[in-house]
Design an enzyme around this catalytic site. Structure first.
Site, mmCIF file in Angstrom:
data_model
loop_
_atom_site.group_PDB
_atom_site.id
_atom_site.type_symbol
_atom_site.label_atom_id
_atom_site.label_comp_id
_atom_site.label_asym_id
_atom_site.label_seq_id
_atom_site.Cartn_x
_atom_site.Cartn_y
_atom_site.Cartn_z
ATOM 1 N N ALA A 256 57.026 46.843 -70.130
ATOM 2 C CA ALA A 256 58.190 46.362 -69.382
ATOM 3 C C ALA A 256 57.858 46.443 -67.901
ATOM 4 O O ALA A 256 57.100 47.317 -67.466
ATOM 5 C CB ALA A 256 59.428 47.200 -69.686
ATOM 6 N N GLY A 257 58.434 45.557 -67.085
ATOM 7 C CA GLY A 257 58.233 45.606 -65.644
ATOM 8 C C GLY A 257 56.766 45.612 -65.289
ATOM 9 O O GLY A 257 56.007 44.711 -65.646
ATOM 10 N N ASP A 258 56.330 46.675 -64.573
ATOM 11 C CA ASP A 258 54.923 46.785 -64.179
ATOM 12 C C ASP A 258 54.202 47.862 -64.989
ATOM 13 O O ASP A 258 53.204 48.422 -64.542
ATOM 14 C CB ASP A 258 54.815 47.104 -62.684
ATOM 15 N N GLU A 259 54.691 48.142 -66.215
ATOM 16 C CA GLU A 259 54.082 49.140 -67.090
ATOM 17 C C GLU A 259 53.238 48.461 -68.162
ATOM 18 O O GLU A 259 53.702 47.545 -68.844
ATOM 19 C CB GLU A 259 55.155 50.007 -67.755
#
Length: 339
Positions: A256-259
């Site tokens: 998710a996101g920048d993970e």
């Protein structure tokens, strides 16, 4: 099933095959001719012996056919192949048979309805007698045969088009459920499934694996400064660099996101896992291009080992996540633990 050649061949084809495998028809007592359908099944829960789960369904051949209207002047037959290389077995015949006149032809049209998975074939025949020879009758017979041929061609074409559309739709659904739309990497669902299978394999073969949890450094600034479209472009470039840096048997996914998270089968110690992590940091040292501008981004990485840190897939991800936050607190753009 494994002792009957026809069924054994279908079972072997179904192993590792996402499509339904259909055998040639065979006889069963008190039932008649049937097909056997094999399909690799997904384990939804519980414990099952063995490595694979195969679903088996038998279908009565005659149940596949609609009721046939009897035709007074044409004979319709439907056949299927009993086994490879053998003669066909007649399922149903309708219409009255007539003896053709001497030197006069029998109009015959035969078309397969599908590929070898369900090898049905329809044949339409019309013998011509001397009493039917005239001007209108041959033209009518020829026209009728032409029309029927066209209708059958349309039917086969529509069936093929629908089959292609159905497969394309299933492919789209699979990608939506298992892949990230921005980076084309595996998503959380697919990664957790692969991690679970990798842990089972490691338990069976007494091997190890590593899980890396990656969080980008400086991504929020890029998103806030250049917008979400630019952020997505950076994520896509980062994902491509990660994939190029890892082995073919490794899996990298966007959670998710920048993970991001990576699965490294066969990695047995922290030194080797840290080496891979440092390689992933190195591939981000070069800037990413966003709207004609160069931006720099880093990554903090946490490492968890099986079976050293834990035996459960979800605990391995949580441990790697915890180590990633320690890398953030220790100055970012590094791998943790460092020993």
């Amino acid at each position: 099933v494994s002792t009957v050649p026809n069924l054994s061949a279908g079972l072997q084809q179904a192993v590792g095959n996402q499509d339904i495998v259909t055998t040639f028809a065979f006889g069963m007592p008190d039932v008649g001719s049937v097909y056997a359908l094999f399909k690799s099944a997904t384990r939804l829960g519980g414990e099952f012996p063995g490595d694979r789960l195969i679903a088996l369904i038998t279908v009565k051949a005659r149940a596949l056919l609609p009721d046939l209207e009897r035709a007074a002047r044409y004979q319709l037959s439907i056949d299927f192949d009993v086994e490879s290389g053998s003669d066909s077995e007649r399922i149903a015949v309708t219409g009255e048979a007539h003896e053709p006149g001497v030197f006069l032809p029998t109009f015959l049209l035969s078309r397969p309805l599908s590929a070898s998975r369900q090898p049905l074939r329809v044949a339409i025949s019309k013998p011509v007698g001397w009493r039917e020879v005239g001007v209108a009758q041959p033209l009518f017979a020829f026209g009728a045969a032409t029309v029927l041929s066209g209708l059958l061609w349309i039917l086969v074409h529509v069936m093929r088009v629908r089959q292609v559309e159905r497969r394309e739709y299933q492919t789209r659904l699979f990608r939506m459920a298992n892949f990230d739309s921005v980076t084309n990497l595996a998503n959380r669902n697919l990664f957790e499934n692969r991690l679970e299978q990798a842990v089972i394999s490691a338990q069976r073969h007494r091997t190890s694996l590593a899980v890396l949890f990656l969080d980008l450094d400086g991504f929020k600034t890029i998103n806030d400064t250049h917008g979400h479209a630019a952020g997505d472009a950076v994520l896509a470039q980062v994902a491509e660099r990660f994939v190029d840096a890892l082995r073919g048997e490794d899996t990298v996914a966007r959670l998710a996101g920048d993970e991001f998270v990576a699965l490294l089968p066969g990695v047995s110690n922290r030194k080797d896992a840290r080496t891979v992590g440092e390689k992933l940091i190195a591939v981000l040292t070069g800037p990413c291009e966003v709207e004609g501008k160069l931006v720099r981004i880093g990554v903090s990485i946490g490492v968890a080992l099986y079976p050293e840190d834990d035996h459960l897939p979800e605990k391995l991800i949580k441990t790697a996540d915890h180590h990633m936050y320690q890398a953030k607190r220790s100055g970012k753009n590094r791998v943790w633990p460092q020993e």
